[in-house]
Design an enzyme around this catalytic site. Structure first.
Site, PDB file in Angstrom:
ATOM      1  N   SER A 152      -8.957   4.364 -14.734  1.00  0.00           N
ATOM      2  CA  SER A 152      -9.879   4.536 -13.602  1.00  0.00           C
ATOM      3  C   SER A 152     -10.518   5.907 -13.614  1.00  0.00           C
ATOM      4  O   SER A 152     -11.668   6.073 -13.229  1.00  0.00           O
ATOM      5  CB  SER A 152      -9.124   4.376 -12.278  1.00  0.00           C
ATOM      6  OG  SER A 152      -8.972   3.044 -11.923  1.00  0.00           O
ATOM      7  N   HIS A 206      -8.886   6.240  -3.919  1.00  0.00           N
ATOM      8  CA  HIS A 206      -9.305   5.910  -5.283  1.00  0.00           C
ATOM      9  C   HIS A 206     -10.814   6.024  -5.468  1.00  0.00           C
ATOM     10  O   HIS A 206     -11.306   6.633  -6.422  1.00  0.00           O
ATOM     11  CB  HIS A 206      -8.823   4.490  -5.613  1.00  0.00           C
ATOM     12  CG  HIS A 206      -8.905   4.114  -7.046  1.00  0.00           C
ATOM     13  ND1 HIS A 206     -10.009   3.501  -7.603  1.00  0.00           N
ATOM     14  CD2 HIS A 206      -8.009   4.231  -8.062  1.00  0.00           C
ATOM     15  CE1 HIS A 206      -9.790   3.253  -8.877  1.00  0.00           C
ATOM     16  NE2 HIS A 206      -8.577   3.692  -9.188  1.00  0.00           N
ATOM     17  N   ASP A 252     -15.814   0.470  -5.740  1.00  0.00           N
ATOM     18  CA  ASP A 252     -14.414   0.882  -5.632  1.00  0.00           C
ATOM     19  C   ASP A 252     -13.936   0.689  -4.195  1.00  0.00           C
ATOM     20  O   ASP A 252     -14.370  -0.256  -3.528  1.00  0.00           O
ATOM     21  CB  ASP A 252     -14.296   2.352  -6.083  1.00  0.00           C
ATOM     22  CG  ASP A 252     -12.957   2.675  -6.714  1.00  0.00           C
ATOM     23  OD1 ASP A 252     -11.930   2.550  -6.016  1.00  0.00           O
ATOM     24  OD2 ASP A 252     -12.920   3.067  -7.900  1.00  0.00           O
ATOM     25  N   ASN A 254      -4.451  -0.381 -17.310  1.00  0.00           N
ATOM     26  CA  ASN A 254      -3.297   0.503 -17.474  1.00  0.00           C
ATOM     27  C   ASN A 254      -1.989  -0.253 -17.689  1.00  0.00           C
ATOM     28  O   ASN A 254      -0.923   0.213 -17.289  1.00  0.00           O
ATOM     29  CB  ASN A 254      -3.133   1.373 -16.225  1.00  0.00           C
ATOM     30  CG  ASN A 254      -4.391   2.112 -15.856  1.00  0.00           C
ATOM     31  OD1 ASN A 254      -5.127   2.564 -16.711  1.00  0.00           O
ATOM     32  ND2 ASN A 254      -4.648   2.226 -14.561  1.00  0.00           N
ATOM     33  N   ALA A 308     -13.724  -5.379 -18.030  1.00  0.00           N
ATOM     34  CA  ALA A 308     -14.053  -4.560 -19.198  1.00  0.00           C
ATOM     35  C   ALA A 308     -14.008  -5.340 -20.504  1.00  0.00           C
ATOM     36  O   ALA A 308     -14.634  -4.939 -21.496  1.00  0.00           O
ATOM     37  CB  ALA A 308     -13.100  -3.367 -19.279  1.00  0.00           C
TER      38      ALA A 308
END
Length: 444
Positions: free
Chosen positions: A393, A231, A200, A326, A341
């Site tokens: 996330s 984040h 990240d 998202n 993903a």
């Protein structure tokens, strides 16, 4: 190891050729070039399984490229700046090579004929930029109307299309709603002895609630690991935060005794490149991290390089868990799961709210499992210490943390076996599998 070169101002063309270029340099070069700014101008060669060494020889001997190898660095903690004048760099653990844009054109590596003529190569693909997948508060306002519809459903003025699910926001005192929903507080496991990697924006290594914890860190973006974005500190907090934070702070962490591997693959502005992410994956796999949490991505098709990394992880007893993305505005616009993903070898995570409904922003299609992703409380860089944010996330580290707990229950639960256990133990929800996969992740 490739010779380290002195960095100097570069034209857009020179930057696109350089494998040692930073994400910011590549973004500026992409803007200068115009056209598709989602791509860096470089290329990724994915080798056939177990053909990385042959691929290195092919790039070097047949194509005349100077090649840097991640294996030349301790624990494969690759330093991109140290690539110097190399035309390519290889991540041997996952069988992928990054080739500079101009070098690829000069040596014919970006052409279809290269794959056909070069036995070790499986594919050659453009490299993309990657970004953190947090939802900003203003973006979440897109879901206001959907929330109104949910309220209407609760009042019985609309059909729900399925059985109602009890709100779990206050199910267990002293823990966040997400941990309660995943049944973390009653679990007897704490991930002791389990390596968990969070790839990240880094981590606030001086966060007081993590004092005394074991960290292994590396930056792949040319910046210190210290998180100036937030984040990465938030996602790592959910996956590996303390079981009993001091003061009136609810428990927000799952793997409270995990060994934490922090790979900074996104800059302090929240962006990076596919190669930087792959370098982090290569590093985490080489260190045999049982769970690898990746709350990042891009709305692009399945990438062979990510699929190869996912397969390499499974073969090494590791499991890569990534955010689905998202980009949706439910219920009218459901976007497909983004990369990494969407690769079949990577666990894709959707986001739920505290009523266990799909978050309005959560992508769909290739979804394996779901986790809490709306109004998630976790750690944040000093001096704030904590923050509540939303996104797939935030759902992803819930799954990674629970995976670490399951890994602690048995040495046999690694790689594909760990994936199977996560899916088999998930709480079934009365929602389409394309939205929530097997259901809500559960702790052992």
């Amino acid at each position: 190891m490739a010779r380290r070169a002195t960095r100097s101002p570069k034209s857009a063309a020179a930057v696109s050729q350089s494998v040692s270029a930073s994400a910011d340099e590549l973004m500026l070069a992409a803007l200068d070039r115009g056209g598709d700014v989602t791509k860096t101008g470089r290329f990724l060669v994915t080798f056939k399984e177990s053909a990385a060494d042959a691929g290195i020889k092919s790039l070097s001997a047949k194509r005349g490229l100077r090649v840097a190898d991640a294996r030349d660095f301790t624990n494969q903690s690759f330093d991109f700046a140290a690539a110097g004048d190399a035309g390519a760099m290889v991540f041997s653990e996952i069988g992928v090579a990054l080739v500079g844009g101009d070098a690829a054109v000069e040596h014919g590596i970006n052409a279809a004929e290269f794959v056909a003529a070069d036995a070790p190569a499986h594919s050659v693909d453009p490299e993309y930029f990657m970004f953190a997948t947090q939802v900003n508060p203003s973006d979440y306002l897109r879901g206001v109307l959907r929330t109104a519809e949910m309220i209407a459903e609760d009042l019985g003025t609309q059909e729900t299309g399925g059985a109602a699910v009890r709100d779990v926001s206050a199910a267990v005192a002293g823990a966040t709603w997400g941990l309660s929903a995943c049944r973390v507080p009653p679990s007897h496991f704490d991930a002791n002895g389990i390596k968990v990697a969070v790839l990240d924006t880094g981590f606030d290594l001086g966060h007081p609630e993590f004092a005394g914890r074991s960290f292994v860190t590396n930056s792949f973006v040319g910046q210190p690991v210290q998180d100036l974005h937030g984040h990465g500190t938030h996602t790592a907090g959910t996956a590996c935060g303390p079981a009993s934070p001091p003061g009136p702070v609810p428990r927000y962490g799952i793997g409270a005794r995990a060994q934490i591997f922090i790979g900074k693959v996104l800059t302090n502005s929240g962006g990076g490149t596919q190669a930087q992410v792959l370098a982090g994956m290569n590093w985490a796999i080489s260190n045999r991290c049982a769970a690898i949490s990746m709350s990042l991505g891009a709305q692009i098709p399945v990438q062979p390089s990510y699929t190869a990394a996912g397969n390499a992880a499974l073969n090494a007893g590791c499991l890569i868990i990534a955010a689905s993305g998202n980009a949706s505005s439910r219920p009218w616009n459901i976007q497909p799961t983004g990369a990494p993903a969407n690769s079949p070898s990577v666990v894709s995570v959707a986001a739920l709210d505290s009523s266990l409904r799909v978050a309005v922003f959560s992508n769909g299609g290739k979804v394996d499992i779901a986790g809490p992703g709306v109004n998630v409380f976790s750690s944040w860089p000093r001096p704030t210490l904590h923050n509540t944010i939303s996104g797939t996330s935030m759902a992803t580290p819930h799954v990674a943390g629970c995976a670490a707990l399951w890994a602690q229950t048995s040495q046999a639960l690694r790689g594909a076996a760990l994936r199977a256990k996560l899916l088999a133990s998930a709480r079934h929800l009365p929602l389409p599998a394309t939205d929530v996969g097997a259901g809500l992740v559960q702790a052992p």
